[in-house]
Design a protein around this motif. Structure first.
Motif, PDB file in Angstrom:
ATOM      1  N   UNK A   1     -50.063 -11.898 -14.431  1.00 20.28           N
ATOM      2  CA  UNK A   1     -49.567 -11.537 -13.110  1.00 20.28           C
ATOM      3  C   UNK A   1     -48.652 -12.581 -12.519  1.00 20.28           C
ATOM      4  N   UNK A   2     -48.302 -13.596 -13.292  1.00 18.37           N
ATOM      5  CA  UNK A   2     -47.448 -14.676 -12.802  1.00 18.37           C
ATOM      6  C   UNK A   2     -45.984 -14.240 -12.798  1.00 18.37           C
ATOM      7  N   UNK A   3     -45.263 -14.629 -11.739  1.00 15.59           N
ATOM      8  CA  UNK A   3     -43.826 -14.364 -11.654  1.00 15.59           C
ATOM      9  C   UNK A   3     -43.050 -15.529 -12.241  1.00 15.59           C
ATOM     10  N   UNK A   4     -42.131 -15.235 -13.125  1.00 17.45           N
ATOM     11  CA  UNK A   4     -41.306 -16.270 -13.747  1.00 17.45           C
ATOM     12  C   UNK A   4     -39.838 -15.913 -13.545  1.00 17.45           C
ATOM     13  N   UNK A   5     -39.018 -16.936 -13.393  1.00 17.82           N
ATOM     14  CA  UNK A   5     -37.574 -16.773 -13.245  1.00 17.82           C
ATOM     15  C   UNK A   5     -36.909 -17.567 -14.354  1.00 17.82           C
ATOM     16  N   UNK A   6     -36.017 -16.927 -15.099  1.00 13.66           N
ATOM     17  CA  UNK A   6     -35.373 -17.613 -16.214  1.00 13.66           C
ATOM     18  C   UNK A   6     -34.022 -16.963 -16.490  1.00 13.66           C
ATOM     19  N   UNK A   7     -33.167 -17.703 -17.204  1.00 13.28           N
ATOM     20  CA  UNK A   7     -31.833 -17.223 -17.557  1.00 13.28           C
ATOM     21  C   UNK A   7     -31.750 -16.957 -19.049  1.00 13.28           C
ATOM     22  N   UNK A   8     -30.875 -16.050 -19.392  1.00 10.08           N
ATOM     23  CA  UNK A   8     -30.552 -15.857 -20.799  1.00 10.08           C
ATOM     24  C   UNK A   8     -29.121 -15.363 -20.945  1.00 10.08           C
ATOM     25  N   UNK A   9     -28.717 -15.208 -22.185  1.00 13.74           N
ATOM     26  CA  UNK A   9     -27.341 -14.830 -22.492  1.00 13.74           C
ATOM     27  C   UNK A   9     -27.356 -13.770 -23.581  1.00 13.74           C
ATOM     28  N   UNK A  10     -26.566 -12.742 -23.360  1.00 15.34           N
ATOM     29  CA  UNK A  10     -26.376 -11.697 -24.363  1.00 15.34           C
ATOM     30  C   UNK A  10     -24.961 -11.791 -24.905  1.00 15.34           C
ATOM     31  N   UNK A  11     -24.845 -11.771 -26.226  1.00 16.64           N
ATOM     32  CA  UNK A  11     -23.550 -11.874 -26.914  1.00 16.64           C
ATOM     33  C   UNK A  11     -23.282 -10.556 -27.636  1.00 16.64           C
TER      34      UNK A  11
END
Length: 276
Positions: free
Chosen positions: A240-250
């Motif tokens: 139930x934890x909220x996480x914020x993260x970035x990623x990249x799609x190529x």
């Protein structure tokens, strides 16, 4: 979308103004292939002394009925089309409201689509891409390649609105979707159907995430690739934890089609080791 500004002396009747407006619209539709409902004009009426012009230079003789059409377009129509437009415009103006050909002055300006926003803060390139893709969808099989602007729009729609429709026709039949093997749903998947299945639901099919929201930071395009940078806010199903993260799609591109799709994700950014 040609945008028309009409400048003329004050004091003309409503019927005259309507006839002038209709004449330029009809000429644009006939000679520049403008859609009939693509009609945007501003009419400016000027007091004596507010219209300054030489009555004989480069044409004329001009009278007090001098009228100026300033047309801003997002496409370069070419010299032949413009010649036809000028000729048709003066003919319709003379036949309708009775404007003398010598009193018709036209300025045409071409601006790139990214310099236009028609409504809602949407950039003009996206509007043009959406319209061309919608037209292609009405005639399946007529498009073999797609432009950089169209791919940029399709990738944006995929992540911003979870709309897979624009991008699916762009995928080559042997397109390969690659996800990091450290993800619970990682691996390689081949074909448009596998791509469609992955993006039709939450990453991992809901086994990892309770919710998954995406913000498109930017989409960058080149001749051989499109890159989407995203910021994700997700809720882990297990904790139930909220996480914020970035990623990249190529997205790899060749011959105007998408040949490969690869996710680059910092899987350590989440406490469970899952990112998407």
């Amino acid at each position: 979308m040609p945008f028309v500004t009409i400048s003329l002396a004050r004091g003309r009747s409503d019927q005259y103004l309507a006839a002038v407006s209709q004449a330029v619209h009809d000429a644009l539709v006939a000679e520049l292939n403008m859609k009939p409902d693509d009609n945007f004009q501003l009419i400016h009426q000027h007091e004596p002394g507010e219209m300054v012009f030489d009555r004989g230079s480069r044409g004329g003789p001009r009278s007090d009925d001098w009228i100026v059409f300033t047309i801003t377009d997002g496409l370069e129509r070419g010299e032949r089309a413009k010649r036809r437009f000028y000729s048709t415009l003066v003919r319709l103006l003379e036949e309708g409201p009775g404007v003398r050909p010598a009193d018709v002055f036209v300025v045409m300006t071409v601006v790139p689509p990214e310099n236009l926003s028609f409504a809602g803060g949407v950039i003009g390139t996206d509007v043009a891409a959406a319209e061309s893709l919608a037209a292609a969808a009405q005639a399946p099989g007529t498009r073999d390649t797609y432009t950089r602007a169209e791919m940029t729009y399709a990738v944006t729609q995929l992540f911003q609105n979870r709309d897979r429709g624009p991008i699916l026709p762009m995928l080559r039949d042997d397109v390969v979707l690659t996800l990091p093997t450290t993800l619970p749903y990682g691996g390689q998947f081949t074909g448009p159907a596998a791509f469609d299945d992955f993006f039709a639901k939450l990453p991992g099919g809901g086994a990892v995430w309770k919710s998954f929201q995406v913000v498109v930071d930017d989409v960058l395009a080149a001749d051989d690739h499109v890159i989407a940078r995203l910021t994700n806010t997700a809720v882990l199903k297990a904790t139930g934890k909220t996480v914020v993260f970035q990623n990249l799609w190529f997205f790899g591109v060749a011959g105007g089609r998408i040949t490969s799709v690869q996710l680059y994700a910092d899987t350590a950014a989440t406490t469970s080791g899952a990112a998407g």
